[in-house]
Design a protein around this motif. Structure first.
Motif, short mmCIF file in Angstrom:
data_model
loop_
_atom_site.label_atom_id
_atom_site.label_comp_id
_atom_site.label_asym_id
_atom_site.label_seq_id
_atom_site.Cartn_x
_atom_site.Cartn_y
_atom_site.Cartn_z
N LEU A 95 -81.84 92.95 -11.03
CA LEU A 95 -81.88 91.52 -10.74
C LEU A 95 -81.14 91.21 -9.44
CD1 LEU A 95 -82.51 88.58 -11.58
CD2 LEU A 95 -80.33 88.58 -12.82
N ILE A 96 -79.99 91.82 -9.23
CA ILE A 96 -79.23 91.59 -7.99
C ILE A 96 -80.05 92.06 -6.79
CG2 ILE A 96 -77.18 92.25 -6.68
CD1 ILE A 96 -75.70 92.52 -9.36
N ALA A 97 -80.69 93.22 -6.92
CA ALA A 97 -81.47 93.77 -5.81
C ALA A 97 -82.63 92.84 -5.46
CB ALA A 97 -81.99 95.16 -6.16
N ILE A 98 -83.32 92.32 -6.47
CA ILE A 98 -84.48 91.44 -6.22
C ILE A 98 -84.03 90.12 -5.60
CG2 ILE A 98 -86.30 90.12 -7.34
CD1 ILE A 98 -86.51 92.42 -9.37
N VAL A 99 -83.01 89.50 -6.19
CA VAL A 99 -82.54 88.21 -5.69
C VAL A 99 -82.02 88.35 -4.26
CG1 VAL A 99 -80.79 86.43 -6.00
CG2 VAL A 99 -82.04 87.28 -7.98
N ILE A 120 -61.45 99.82 -10.64
CA ILE A 120 -60.48 99.93 -11.74
C ILE A 120 -59.43 98.82 -11.65
CG2 ILE A 120 -58.64 101.38 -12.68
CD1 ILE A 120 -60.37 103.82 -11.76
N ARG A 121 -58.91 98.57 -10.46
CA ARG A 121 -57.80 97.62 -10.30
C ARG A 121 -58.25 96.17 -10.17
NH1 ARG A 121 -53.13 100.50 -8.60
NH2 ARG A 121 -53.55 102.70 -8.19
N ARG A 122 -59.42 95.94 -9.62
CA ARG A 122 -59.89 94.57 -9.35
C ARG A 122 -61.28 94.35 -9.92
NH1 ARG A 122 -55.29 94.37 -8.27
NH2 ARG A 122 -54.25 93.71 -6.34
N SER A 123 -61.53 94.87 -11.09
CA SER A 123 -62.89 94.83 -11.65
C SER A 123 -63.37 93.40 -11.87
CB SER A 123 -62.95 95.62 -12.95
OG SER A 123 -61.98 95.15 -13.87
N ARG A 124 -62.52 92.55 -12.43
CA ARG A 124 -62.97 91.17 -12.70
C ARG A 124 -63.18 90.38 -11.42
NH1 ARG A 124 -60.47 92.83 -17.20
NH2 ARG A 124 -61.32 92.10 -19.20
N LEU A 125 -62.35 90.62 -10.42
CA LEU A 125 -62.55 89.97 -9.13
C LEU A 125 -63.88 90.40 -8.51
CD1 LEU A 125 -61.55 88.23 -6.77
CD2 LEU A 125 -60.35 90.27 -5.88
N VAL A 126 -64.18 91.69 -8.58
CA VAL A 126 -65.45 92.19 -8.06
C VAL A 126 -66.63 91.51 -8.74
CG1 VAL A 126 -66.96 94.21 -7.91
CG2 VAL A 126 -64.54 94.43 -7.35
N LEU A 127 -66.54 91.34 -10.06
CA LEU A 127 -67.63 90.73 -10.82
C LEU A 127 -67.78 89.24 -10.49
CD1 LEU A 127 -67.20 92.47 -14.29
CD2 LEU A 127 -68.79 93.03 -12.45
N VAL A 128 -66.65 88.55 -10.28
CA VAL A 128 -66.72 87.13 -9.92
C VAL A 128 -67.37 86.98 -8.54
CG1 VAL A 128 -65.35 85.12 -9.30
CG2 VAL A 128 -64.79 86.41 -11.36
N VAL A 129 -66.95 87.79 -7.58
CA VAL A 129 -67.54 87.74 -6.24
C VAL A 129 -69.04 88.04 -6.31
CG1 VAL A 129 -67.57 88.84 -3.97
CG2 VAL A 129 -65.39 88.29 -5.06
N ALA A 130 -69.41 89.03 -7.12
CA ALA A 130 -70.82 89.39 -7.26
C ALA A 130 -71.62 88.23 -7.87
CB ALA A 130 -70.97 90.64 -8.13
N ALA A 131 -71.06 87.57 -8.86
CA ALA A 131 -71.76 86.45 -9.50
C ALA A 131 -71.98 85.31 -8.51
CB ALA A 131 -70.96 85.96 -10.71
N VAL A 132 -70.95 85.01 -7.72
CA VAL A 132 -71.09 83.95 -6.71
C VAL A 132 -72.14 84.33 -5.68
CG1 VAL A 132 -69.91 82.72 -4.84
CG2 VAL A 132 -68.74 83.12 -7.02
N ALA A 133 -72.13 85.60 -5.26
CA ALA A 133 -73.11 86.07 -4.28
C ALA A 133 -74.53 85.96 -4.82
CB ALA A 133 -72.80 87.51 -3.88
N VAL A 134 -74.72 86.28 -6.10
CA VAL A 134 -76.06 86.20 -6.71
C VAL A 134 -76.54 84.75 -6.73
CG1 VAL A 134 -77.33 86.45 -8.88
CG2 VAL A 134 -75.87 88.30 -8.08
N VAL A 135 -75.65 83.82 -7.06
CA VAL A 135 -76.04 82.41 -7.07
C VAL A 135 -76.45 81.95 -5.67
CG1 VAL A 135 -75.19 80.07 -7.43
CG2 VAL A 135 -74.62 81.86 -9.08
N LEU A 136 -75.65 82.31 -4.66
CA LEU A 136 -75.98 81.91 -3.29
C LEU A 136 -77.28 82.56 -2.82
CD1 LEU A 136 -72.43 82.11 -1.63
CD2 LEU A 136 -73.69 80.06 -2.34
N MET A 137 -77.46 83.85 -3.12
CA MET A 137 -78.69 84.53 -2.72
C MET A 137 -79.89 83.94 -3.45
SD MET A 137 -77.57 88.55 -2.25
CE MET A 137 -77.11 88.77 -3.99
N GLY A 138 -79.71 83.57 -4.71
CA GLY A 138 -80.79 82.95 -5.46
C GLY A 138 -81.21 81.63 -4.86
N ALA A 139 -80.25 80.85 -4.39
CA ALA A 139 -80.56 79.57 -3.77
C ALA A 139 -81.36 79.76 -2.49
CB ALA A 139 -79.27 78.80 -3.48
N LEU A 140 -80.99 80.77 -1.69
CA LEU A 140 -81.75 81.06 -0.48
C LEU A 140 -83.12 81.64 -0.81
CD1 LEU A 140 -79.12 82.68 1.94
CD2 LEU A 140 -80.24 80.47 2.20
N GLY A 141 -83.14 82.60 -1.72
CA GLY A 141 -84.37 83.31 -2.04
C GLY A 141 -85.44 82.43 -2.64
N ALA A 142 -85.04 81.33 -3.26
CA ALA A 142 -86.02 80.42 -3.87
C ALA A 142 -86.98 79.85 -2.83
CB ALA A 142 -85.31 79.29 -4.59
#
Length: 743
Positions: free
Chosen positions: A209-213, A10-32
């Motif tokens: 998508l997050i789970a797979i990546v 509730i208080r840090r929703s946008r921060l959580v989403l930004v961190v999640a997006a960065v994590a997905v990009v990094l995991m995608g780079a490794l997972g490739a």
């Protein structure tokens, strides 16, 4: 913990989403890079006798012949001058390859056993180096370079375990792409149908998508330090997409339900995390426990599924608990945006308008014998083929009939006097005298089904020895001896496995401890290894599941009831798969060859289906327990609990089943079996067990369904984590979200 998760969202929703997006990009780079780290095979126990025999053969004799080049000559056959010249050139070129050892060809040795009966084909045997990590890559390079039609008229095809592994890796990658191509569009359509809203339908796909990546990144890291099977990618996509959708479906449904009751967005997020979030956490724990049991097995094929399964469950759960509440908080009432024409609106209903799953539960509770006994009879009938089940390990028959390595194996069996590639290998890692070695080889040659026995002292048939040739000399070393026992028995057959046992029973030369290896020996050892550890794995699954469900419900009866009903549904699914893939029904439709049930995939299917059954058990029981704790009587709690969750469970089951059923199009038969069997088990559990058997059992158990001894009640009061709800609605007020599908 759930309070803090809700407040963070509730208080840090946008921060959580930004961190999640960065994590997905990094995991995608490794997972490739995951596919470059993963390996075929992995079905053998590294500590078994057959594996130790293979190690000695590799160290002392240049390795087993894992690559067979089948050479077909034009007119004149393989003994024509031009064919002989080209065959020697092929052999010489292969010997120059740094990744190849122990090259033996008909043209070098003149051995008639390497020449087909019609004289038109000949074999070149070789060992491709690389072990688990590089064998497939090296084999692919050799196969690409040496197979095909040559300028001189020779046609070369590749067979043997290295070629089979290469084909399996290729088909596995193709199967994954095809399954995703089928599953993703169908899943999106079903989500639109279930939610009736474009925005709501896309949210579960985001979690999937997050789970797979994330799991592909995990496989890349693990594959860099350990042997991981390439087939684990198939499980990652099916389970990641399915569980991501399951968990997100539960969260989104609960959030929309709260908004429909008039709750604020913040309160709806809090309530969703406290109720559905808690259910997701327990559900993930039960699935992870079932998959973690695969880690007790020594075969890296099974361990890979344990790593991938636990990883995908954990990532799906964590992203659902942290990312989904943040998304819901940002979207608020816009979660219903993009409402589609068929979407229903939230309405209030009286008792006469209880949803279908609630009505079915009421019927089952009021007539438990009439509803449950026919269902149990059908499940037992479906499970009956298990009485005749036989098990095996993957071989070339798992590939499509047009796979090159499978066609080569078929021609070797048809046209050659026993296949060296399927021989039983006996190796002694010590010095052996000529007379004792010859006597031992002669005794081996008298065994039923044996065509010949090759040793450094000669080739033996029916106890009689022929003079040693060039090939025989290569089987002896000063401190080691190797014997090849060649039979005319069908590889992987019961008779071939009996031969392995007979070879091991023959008295060895004094002072030696022979190791018996080869394909059939690996099958015998794998079966013994896996079946010997199944009680341990099953016990761990049962114990940990019992503890988790006790902590969730506070009852010792509910875990027992769940275990019994889950075994019934799993038995039915496994029985149907045995009826199909072993007995051959629908083989023409799906394009597979009937054969014994692949032991690793059968075990994997059991663990996956068991975990997902417990997934739905938690979904249903959580709502029933919530109502029970609010003071509802047994029937009201079950009817209203299934009225709330039945549609979610059935929709989640259909969505998850689609992910698995997509593998019914696979080219590898054991992947077909796994996909179809897992999907069927999920549907049986969601419909027959949750819809009929659970309410019938709850009716028969009555108040004892929630029984626990006093000392365990104290334990549960102190450490139990059952869902208590957050700002619960009064029991008398029944609010159902109208199902747009009419279910």
């Amino acid at each position: 913990m759930f309070d803090r998760i809700a407040e963070l969202a509730i208080r840090r929703s946008r921060l959580v989403l930004v961190v999640a997006a960065v994590a997905v990009v990094l995991m995608g780079a490794l997972g490739a890079g995951a596919f470059g780290k993963l390996l075929p095979g992995g079905f053998d126990d590294p500590s078994s006798q057959s594996s130790r025999a293979r190690t000695v053969i590799t160290d002392k004799f240049g390795g087993e012949s894992n690559l067979v080049l089948l050479v077909r000559a034009p007119e004149g056959g393989v003994d024509a001058a031009s064919a002989r010249q080209q065959g020697k050139e092929l052999t010489a070129g292969l010997k120059e390859e740094k990744t190849v050892a122990n090259v033996i060809s008909y043209w070098d040795t003149g051995n008639p056993d390497l020449r087909s009966e019609d004289g038109e084909q000949a074999m070149v045997l070789a060992h491709v180096k690389g072990g688990d990590t590089k064998e497939r890559e090296n084999a692919k390079e050799i196969i690409d370079e040496y197979t095909g039609a040559g300028d001189g008229g020779l046609t070369v095809e590749a067979g043997g375990s290295a070629a089979v592994g290469d084909d399996m890796g290729t088909y596995s990658s193709e199967d994954l792409v095809l399954a995703e191509t089928i599953a993703l569009p169908l899943t999106l359509l079903l989500l639109l149908f279930v939610f009736g809203s474009v925005v709501s339908a896309l949210l579960p796909l985001a979690i999937g998508l997050i789970a797979i990546v994330g799991t592909f990144a995990e496989l890349f890291l693990l594959g860099s330090v350990a042997s991981i099977s390439i087939t684990a990618t198939n499980l990652t996509t099916a389970l990641g997409l399915g569980l991501g959708i399951d968990y997100a479906l539960l969260m989104v449904s609960r959030f929309r339900e709260q908004l429909a009751k008039g709750a604020s967005v913040d309160d709806a997020v809090r309530h969703t995390v406290h109720t559905a979030g808690r259910t997701v956490a327990f559900s993930a724990a039960t699935v992870a426990v079932a998959l973690a049991a695969l880690l007790v097995f020594p075969q890296y094929f099974l361990r890979s599924f344990g790593y991938a399964g636990v990883g995908v469950v954990a990532i799906a759960a964590v992203s659902t608990l942290f990312v989904m509440p943040a998304l819901l908080n940002v979207l608020g009432h816009r979660v219903n945006k993009g409402r589609l024409p068929w979407a229903g609106r939230t309405e209030r209903h009286d008792d006469s308008r209880v949803p279908f799953w609630g009505r079915l539960a009421r019927t089952a509770m009021r007539r438990p014998a009439l509803t449950a006994l026919p269902v149990l009879a059908v499940l037992l009938l479906a499970a009956s083929p298990l009485l005749g089940i036989s098990i095996g390990i993957a071989d070339e028959r798992s590939l499509p009939e047009d796979a090159a390595s499978r066609q080569v194996s078929a021609r070797l069996a048809e046209n050659f006097n026993g296949s060296d590639a399927a021989a039983v290998h006996v190796v002694m890692d010590e010095s052996v005298g000529t007379a004792p070695l010859g006597s031992y080889a002669g005794r081996l040659s008298r065994l039923d089904g044996v065509v010949r026995v090759e040793a450094s002292t000669g080739t033996y048939t029916g106890g009689q020895a022929a003079a040693p040739g060039p090939r025989n000399a290569a089987l002896g070393r000063p401190q080691a001896q190797r014997i090849n026992v060649v039979s005319d028995l069908a590889p992987m057959s019961d008779a071939a496995q009996d031969l392995v046992k007979d070879v091991r029973a023959v008295a060895a030369p004094e002072g030696t401890e022979p190791l018996v290896g080869g394909r059939d020996a690996a099958l015998v050892d794998s079966k013994d290894s896996i079946t010997g550890l199944i009680p341990l794995a099953g016990g761990l699954i049962a114990l940990t599941t019992f503890v988790l469900l006790f902590l969730f419900t506070g009852s010792v009866v509910q875990p027992l009831r769940a275990l019994v009903l889950n075994i019934a549904s799993l038995g039915a699914a496994l029985g149907v798969m045995t009826w199909m893939f072993q007995d051959g029904h629908f083989s023409d439709l799906f394009g597979f060859t009937p054969q014994p049930m692949e032991v690793s995939m059968t075990l994997l299917m059991f663990c996956i289906a068991f975990g997902l059954s417990m997934d739905y058990e938690v979904f249903v029981t959580s709502r029933i327990k919530e109502l029970h704790d609010q003071g509802a009587d047994n029937e009201t709690a079950v009817v209203d609990g299934l009225g709330h969750t039945g549609r979610i469970v059935s929709a989640a089951a259909c969505l998850l089943a689609v992910s698995f059923f997509a593998f019914g199009t696979a080219g590898i038969s054991y992947m077909q079996m796994f996909g179809l069997g897992s999907g069927l088990a999920i549907l049986i559990d969601a419909v027959a067990v949750r819809g009929v058997l659970v309410p019938a059992a709850m009716r028969l158990l009555g108040r004892s369904a929630w029984y626990a001894p006093p000392f365990l009640r104290k334990v549960h009061d102190r450490v139990g984590l059952s869902e208590g709800g957050h700002e619960p609605a009064p029991v008398a007020e029944r609010t159902y979200e109208k199902d747009p599908t009419g279910v």
